[in-house]
Every structure is written in C-alpha cells, then in structure tokens.
Design an enzyme around this catalytic site. Structure first.
Site, short mmCIF file in Angstrom:
data_model
loop_
_atom_site.label_atom_id
_atom_site.label_comp_id
_atom_site.label_asym_id
_atom_site.label_seq_id
_atom_site.Cartn_x
_atom_site.Cartn_y
_atom_site.Cartn_z
N TRP B 102 13.52 22.53 -33.51
CA TRP B 102 13.74 22.26 -32.22
C TRP B 102 15.12 21.52 -31.70
O TRP B 102 15.53 21.92 -30.50
CB TRP B 102 12.42 21.27 -31.74
CG TRP B 102 11.12 21.98 -32.09
CD1 TRP B 102 10.17 21.58 -33.02
CD2 TRP B 102 10.63 23.13 -31.60
NE1 TRP B 102 9.08 22.44 -33.07
CE2 TRP B 102 9.60 23.35 -32.26
CE3 TRP B 102 11.05 23.96 -30.57
CZ2 TRP B 102 8.61 24.54 -31.69
CZ3 TRP B 102 10.41 25.09 -30.32
CH2 TRP B 102 9.25 25.47 -30.81
N ASP B 172 14.06 14.66 -26.89
CA ASP B 172 12.77 15.40 -26.87
C ASP B 172 11.54 14.37 -27.62
O ASP B 172 11.86 14.36 -28.85
CB ASP B 172 13.10 16.54 -27.47
CG ASP B 172 11.76 17.38 -27.58
OD1 ASP B 172 10.64 17.22 -27.03
OD2 ASP B 172 12.02 18.70 -28.03
N LYS B 196 0.82 17.73 -26.95
CA LYS B 196 0.69 17.30 -28.26
C LYS B 196 0.32 15.71 -28.06
O LYS B 196 -1.06 15.67 -28.47
CB LYS B 196 1.84 17.13 -29.12
CG LYS B 196 2.65 18.71 -29.28
CD LYS B 196 3.91 18.43 -29.72
CE LYS B 196 4.46 19.92 -29.49
NZ LYS B 196 3.81 20.87 -30.69
#
Lengths: 361, 361
Positions: B102, B172, B196
C-alpha cells in the site's frame, strides 16, 4: 412501522421489496457465513453480485457492447472533475450547456483542467427553459459537449438528444437514468449518481464508449483514470460493495417490473397527474418551467402564498407524504417521483394538493 | 442462519449487534417514515446521524480540536492521489516511506502531482521489516512525509510514531485506526478506508490538522479540495449516507465496549495467540516478518508445504472459519483480526491450526 410516501430528491425512496430482501440477507448472504457487506470484493460471492449487477444493468439499459460500464465512488460531481482530465488534451476546449444548478456545478469542476466554454446558458431566463440548439456556441475542436439530461433542482428535462455532430456527448443522467428507453449509442458517456433512479447513494454508474477510454487525456494518478478502472472491472481499489449490491437488487426489481418501457409509461402518468393539479389550480400552485421541457422526475412547484408553505409541509407529513420541501436554492416545494415511487403515492399527493387548495385557497 | 468467524482483510467482519440494529431499522429509521438510506442527507434525521458519528469518532480517537474530521468517498487510494494536490506546491518534494504494497500504491498515486521521493523502501528485503529511521533519506523541504501505519497485505506495522521533525506526517491507518490509543497531535493527517476497523466499505475517514487545510496546494476542482469538504461538513455533494450511518453504529459499539484502550488489550491478546501457534509450530507454519514490527491486525502465514493450502482452507471453512486465503500478491494464508473479531474467533482459529498440524504435520 409505517412507511410514508417519500418524495426526497435523492437519497430517494427505494422499492420496498428491495429493502425487504436486503433486510433478510443482512446478517448472512445466501449461506456464505457472513453479510455481503463483510465479504471480500474479490471473493466468489461478491464477484457474482457484481457481475450480475453489470449484466442486469446492460440488459435494462440496452448498453451497446462497445461501452464499458463502471461502478465508481465519488458521486456525479467527482466524475465532472475527471472528464477533462481523462478525455481532453491540455488546453483543449470542453463545451458545457447549462440548464440548471448541476450544469453550473459541472463547469466549475471542469475549469482547472479544461478550457471550459459555456456554449449555452439558461440562467438569464431563470432556468425555466432550454436554449434552442441553434443558439449553442459550440467549439469545433471541443473534446466533448456536456449537458444535464434532467436538472433535479430546477425541474428541467431534455426531451430529445441534442445533435452535436461528431463531438462526443457527455450527459449527466443522475436523476433520469433508466426512467425511459435511451439510445446510448448517441453518447460518448452517460453517468449517474445512483441515489435517485438506481438505488442507494455512494455509487456512481458511468457508461463510456471504448473510443473515449482510449484517449490520452492529461497526466493523472491511476485511481482517477477511467481506463484503469475499466481494465480492473471497477475493482482498482475496494469498491462500495454494499451499495453495488443494493443497486443490483434495484436492477433486478426494475427488470421484473417490465424494464424501462414499463417505467416510461408509469413515469409519464405520474408526472401528468401532478402537472394537471398544478396547471388546474388557477394559480394556487405554480410551476415555472416551459411545458415542453418540464421534468418527469422532479416537479418543483410554488404555492401562491409562501406563508402557506409551512402548513403545507406539516399537513402533507400528517397525510403520510414526506420530503416535499423544495431545494434551498429555489424554495417552494418539490416532488421527486423516480421509478421507485408508486403511482399510488403520486395519486395520494395529487389528492392532498387538491384538498389543501380547497381548504386554504 | 450460521455466521462464521470471518477473517476477511476488508471488507471485514462487522459487530453482530451493529448488523442487527441496522436490520431492525432498515425499512424505517426511528419513526421517520423511511429508511435512513432513503432520506435526504440535508434532512434532520441524517444530519443527526452524521453529527453523532463525528462526535463519537472524535471521542473514540481523542481527536484534538484543531483537526477536521472528514467523511469522504473514494477509498484510501483516492486520498493518496489528492494529498500532493492539496498539500504540496507544484514541484515540491513529497516523501514516502514504503513498507509494503500500500505504500507503493501511495507513491504511484502521488507521482503525477508531486515530486515523489521514496525516502526508504523495504521492498529489497521482501517487506519483512521497517527500515531504521536513521536510514530514511528525507527531503528537508518536503510538503509531508507519508507512511503506512499497518501494511494489510505484508503484515508489517509501525509500533511507534516516527519523528520527522517539523514536516507533517501523513499516515495511512486504514487497517489499524481505532485499534489502540494514538496521539493524533503528532500527525498532519491520518486517514483510513472504513472497511477494516471502522465498519463498512464506501466511506473514508480523513482527520486533518487545520494548518494543512489552509495550504494553497495546486489548482484543483472544488470536489477534490479538502478545504471545501471541511467547509461543507463533508456534504459538498451527496455523501454515502448509509455507509456513514453504519460506521456511526460501529463507533457507538466501540465506545460501549470500552473504547480504544479496551480494544488495544484485546487486539494484543488476539495477535499473540496466533503468533504463538505459528512460532510454536516448529516450521509447520511460518510468518516472515521481523518480530518487533509484526502486525496486530493482519497475520499472514504460510504452511510449510503449499500443497496443503487447499485442504487447510476447506477444513477451516468446515470449522466455521472463513476468508483465510492470503492476498494473491503473497499467497499463503492471512488472518485479519480487527476490532470486530472476537477473541473466541481467534481462539477457534488457533485451535484449528494446532489440530490441522497434528493431523497433517
């Protein structure tokens, strides 16, 4: 529990059978051991949901084979920001026909990355009519021509597809997609926030001709690149799976109800019922839009005396008719009557409006 | 109906009481005459839902007053494309610390609008560790330093907040937000896709210091401008109301369960249970991440013989343990154990893993 007739402009009423099915499946989807909202977008369960939704939407809208169907986030407004980036070269003109609030918004989103040219602007006339095609000042080298098929706030709807020659049409169908048959082959792009005629908010459908996807456009990150989304079947990043699922249930419902031909008839009937009450009210109710371009989806109207507005809304709510307050940009009232609004709901509103006039006129 | 323990990395398992409440309210929200998914984002019902969600999230995360909380669409990836546009001048360096898939994605999204500098890159080591802070090659004039607090695929998690001096940290937290206490004042921005630890997919939370919102950035359309979103309380266009509502229910559930302190303890316990099985398996199971930076949220592991993978997954599913297949980039297995995964679920997985080893080891 009592569900009212909900005339909200969007988020808007959903078909009750769709909500019921979603409720039944909410804790566990088809024996999967989890809700569809909890399952991976890459798993077999959601892949099936996604594929069926696309296939059903293609069938519902008769989407030609050389068009990609994208399921995106960000609403119609985000797409308006991305059109110039994806479809125009730096400095290339992009033409806009402005027939209401949303057309104006589209121009603002385009300006940083496109040479936005307002080819026609209905604002001087108060957005009550659509400028004649002969008056549009189109750019011969435009990347595309953008217009708003139905202006949700001003209640102005194109009743034909404008002929702009070889330049691709990009059209915002947020509030009228799937409300009647449409020849998609006449467009480069049609797009729609789903929260009016297609189901839940949080999903945007973009139907785009392959030829446009092949354009170079301007430098942009992958996540803002339509071609990348198409190549990844709208799963470049995690898509809004529950919204996509709900929309898919709405597509199945629309197909089962007879598709766009059936809804075209119902929608014409519903709109006629309301305009008849307004036009027959001797000025008690007023709609200011030129008759040939009155919207079939959003019927804005004003009471002759704004001092009656509050009572109208309170009494309507008591009669089980909600979300009739007009957009704050215009005031007055607005009845949004998308596919999921049954004829009975519109009939109840027409009856209430006549009754209110009798009592207060 | 039988709900399994669902180890999906996101979309991920939701607290069952949240799904139950959503089901109860799905056809009519609190006497409103309609579902919350059918009501205007500007109406009193959703405005209340939205305000409570923000207030609950501020409480849950102890968000300082000089930070805006934005509820956006587009996922974390879209935000990665917008950081340079909003926070960097044209040509200004933007620093990236890459510790997994990511982080790499974030660099790609930044490149068209930022002078992206990879200040540290763990890829040569297979993303098994985090490069020491002393090795980072930061730009003195960077607009910000970006890192990924928890790498969902590679299972690598920062266990401290790196000190980068006066340059704002942009982090993030998609897969670890609200999993333990965090000093937000150390960051310029933290952001997270909600699917999530915060609830449903289709919503992205961005927590940003006011000072950053005041930056000029680069020319951009209003819909891609964080300041405009903040000024309109995340209703610059129609927000994903149902997703926001569901996340709000999750926030209330987390507060009722004891908040981030309680979840920090549970999450440490759950992660320890799985790493203990892996490390105690004598090589039957293998996790390749350096112990000090092993993720508490996502536990990737490999069976010593990949030929056993298929059986492992089939037998796990039969035992009520689903979504354990690893990301296709890595293969193997992955157990995602966010806040909504109960200790009992992790215990059941640990027991199954020991049992599978006994039978097949």
């Amino acid at each position: 529990m009592t569900r009212a007739y909900n005339f909200s402009a969007g988020p808007a009423t959903l078909p009750e059978p769709v909500l019921q099915q979603a409720r039944e499946e909410l804790l566990e989807w088809h024996g999967a051991g989890a809700s569809i909202v909890e399952l991976s977008h890459r798993g077999p369960e959601f892949m099936q949901v996604a594929a069926e939704a696309e296939s059903d939407l293609r069938k519902l809208l008769s989407v030609p084979d050389d068009y990609a169907v994208l399921f995106l986030q960000g609403g119609a407004t985000t797409q308006q920001a991305l059109f110039a980036l994806n479809f125009a070269k730096a400095g290339q003109p992009v033409d806009y026909v402005v027939t209401g609030h949303w057309g104006k918004t589209a121009v603002k989103q385009a300006e940083p990355w496109g040479k936005a040219n307002v080819a026609a602007d209905a604002e001087p006339g108060g957005f009550h009519d659509i400028p004649a095609r002969s008056q549009w000042r189109l750019s011969p080298d435009a990347a595309y021509v953008h217009y708003t098929a139905n202006e949700t706030i001003h209640g102005v709807e194109f009743r034909d597809i404008p002929d702009v020659g070889a330049v691709p049409l990009v059209a915002d169908f947020s509030s009228s997609i799937a409300s009647e048959p449409l020849d998609i082959s006449k467009f480069g792009v049609i797009y729609a926030g789903a929260q009016k005629n297609l189901g839940p908010v949080g999903l945007t459908v973009l139907i785009v001709r392959a030829e446009l996807l092949a354009r170079t456009g301007q430098p942009r990150p992958p996540i803002l690149d339509y071609r990348a989304h198409a190549e990844h079947e709208s799963m470049l990043n995690t898509p809004p799976t529950f919204n996509w699922y709900l929309a898919g249930l709405v597509f199945k419902w629309m197909l089962a109800e007879g598709g766009v031909d059936a809804f075209a008839k119902l929608n014409a009937t519903k709109a006629a019922m309301l305009y008849e009450v307004i036009d027959g009210s001797g000025g008690f109710y007023r709609n200011e839009v030129a008759k040939p371009v009155r919207s079939r989806m959003n019927v804005p109207f004003f009471l002759h005396d704004p001092a009656l507005d509050a009572d109208f809304l309170v009494e309507a709510k008591a009669a089980g008719l909600i979300s009739l307050k007009g957009h704050r940009a215009l005031g007055g009232m607005r009845a949004s009557i998308y596919n999921a609004m049954p004829v009975e709901g519109v009939r109840a509103l027409a009856t209430f409006m006549r009754d209110f006039q009798k009592r207060r006129g």
